[in-house]
Design an enzyme around this catalytic site. Sequence first.
Site, PDB file in Angstrom:
ATOM      1  NE  ARG A 132       6.533  -7.125 -14.604  1.00 16.38           N
ATOM      2  CZ  ARG A 132       6.206  -7.374 -15.878  1.00 16.38           C
ATOM      3  NH1 ARG A 132       5.185  -8.170 -16.149  1.00 16.38           N
ATOM      4  NH2 ARG A 132       6.883  -6.832 -16.865  1.00 16.38           N
ATOM      5  CE1 TYR A 137      -4.728  -2.638   8.409  1.00 14.98           C
ATOM      6  CE2 TYR A 137      -4.879  -3.203   6.086  1.00 14.98           C
ATOM      7  CZ  TYR A 137      -4.236  -2.556   7.116  1.00 14.98           C
ATOM      8  OH  TYR A 137      -3.107  -1.824   6.873  1.00 14.98           O
ATOM      9  CG  ASP A 145      -7.885 -10.669   5.637  1.00  6.44           C
ATOM     10  OD1 ASP A 145      -7.070 -11.434   6.179  1.00  6.44           O
ATOM     11  OD2 ASP A 145      -7.707  -9.441   5.525  1.00  6.44           O
ATOM     12  CE  LYS A 150       0.246  -7.221   9.442  1.00  3.62           C
ATOM     13  NZ  LYS A 150      -0.776  -6.927   8.510  1.00  3.62           N
TER      14      LYS A 150
HETATM   15  C1  LIG Z   1      -6.561  -8.452   8.581  1.00  2.00           C
HETATM   16  C2  LIG Z   1      -5.599  -7.759   7.662  1.00  2.00           C
HETATM   17  N1  LIG Z   1      -5.751  -7.887   6.330  1.00  2.00           N
HETATM   18  C3  LIG Z   1      -4.907  -7.286   5.458  1.00  2.00           C
HETATM   19  C4  LIG Z   1      -3.875  -6.498   5.883  1.00  2.00           C
HETATM   20  C5  LIG Z   1      -2.969  -5.820   4.895  1.00  2.00           C
HETATM   21  O1  LIG Z   1      -1.749  -6.480   4.791  1.00  2.00           O
HETATM   22  P1  LIG Z   1      -0.347  -5.755   4.440  1.00  2.00           P
HETATM   23  O2  LIG Z   1      -0.074  -4.780   5.519  1.00  2.00           O
HETATM   24  O3  LIG Z   1       0.598  -6.908   4.384  1.00  2.00           O
HETATM   25  O4  LIG Z   1      -0.526  -5.089   3.108  1.00  2.00           O
HETATM   26  C6  LIG Z   1      -3.678  -6.332   7.261  1.00  2.00           C
HETATM   27  C7  LIG Z   1      -2.588  -5.473   7.763  1.00  2.00           C
HETATM   28  O5  LIG Z   1      -2.539  -5.104   8.905  1.00  2.00           O
HETATM   29  C8  LIG Z   1      -4.558  -6.981   8.156  1.00  2.00           C
HETATM   30  O6  LIG Z   1      -4.433  -6.852   9.496  1.00  2.00           O
END
Ligand SMILES: Cc1ncc(COP(=O)(O)O)c(C=O)c1O
Length: 396
Positions: free
Chosen positions: A63, A115, A187, A212
């Site tokens: 971990r 998001y 982000d 992604k």
């Molecule tokens: C812009 C963005 N940030 C964060 C996330 C969250 O990521 P995860 O689905 O890997 O937890 C997403 C998921 O679609 C996203 O599109």
Amino acid sequence: MLIFVKNKNMHSDSLRNKKLATRFIHAGAEPDPSTGAIMTPIFQTSTYVQSAPGQHKGYEYARSQNPTRAALETALAAIENGKHGLAFGSGVAATDAVMKLLVPGDEVIAASDMYGGTYRLFTKIYEKMGIRFIYVDTTNAANVSQALTDKTKLIWLETPTNPLMNITDIEAVAAISKKAGTILCVDNTFASPYLQNPLDLGADIVMHSSTKYLGGHSDVIQGALVMNDDALREQLYFIQKSCGAVPGPFDCFLVLRGIKTLHVRMKQHGENGIAIAHFLRQHPKVGKVYWCGFEDHPNHAIAKKQMRGFGGMLSFTLKDESVEAAMKLLSSTKVFSLAESLGGVESLINHPASMTHASIPREERIKNGLTDGLIRLSIGIEDAEDLIEDLNQAIG
Ligand SMILES: Cc1ncc(COP(=O)(O)O)c(C=O)c1O
């Protein structure tokens, strides 16, 4: 002693001076000292044998440390021009770790368009823990200045935003954040490090849903944080190991492998993005196309300044803005698959209002421009002609 020895020809420090493609391929890649294996082994272990209590090779319990994860974290830092990388079990887990830097009473200024899962984490989990969120349109940096109070501890940006492709001037918000002594986290999922490096523009932390573009093959859930500040890294590492949202070694291997082809994939995503954005814009049945590469996009100049291209994400509406028309289209594509997520080699089509952004209350969504008829595309790296033909037949 750590298990990994430095590759004399391409160690991490010298990567900083290399071009993008070289960095992406060699980031975190050190030959395995026991065999010379060029690919980082998957260290599928939960613990490490000690020769006497406290005498070990730098790894105690998985971990806290894992060599496959360590290689990935080195790679994450290298591709975002940062000093430290940390990998998490999902993008949301990475965001959650940043939120755990805060204490009740602290305030966060966040983008009003982002998001849905980030919004859900903020409103449904952290609000009740006494964190206050102020949502502003960050595309105008002055709105961020105006929302600052002496309690603001964090500014949270997403640019381009999911799904409306709004762009925020990272450099301008970073200057505001520095002056106010707050932490700026960006982000960078939509752009990927191929198109944008927020740390170079003054951000303190870059966050990724590695699920992604970094992974790139729709086969892994994972998140990342990258930062330069040593103290911030220590705090976030403490949260990573104490709260335990770590990714498994096989998933780390997959993301490491994904990063090696990020530049070739992103190039193709971008080229297909240009072709599809222009196809949609001239289509008589298409209403608005949200893509920051258009010269008349309200934030095009900022996008051009801080990004190296416009990527493979876009959203659009039909002239017939009814949900029924959108649903018909969403069910009619044959190459585009109807699914959540984005950034994989295969093209996806999505209905944000009922899928990725369903956790945002309808009034909030509509207020920010995310209408019921909005359709989001994650444009893959198939042949652009096939993608256009598919959209054309589905629009009808
Ligand atoms: C812009 C963005 N940030 C964060 C996330 C969250 O990521 P995860 O689905 O890997 O937890 C997403 C998921 O679609 C996203 O599109």
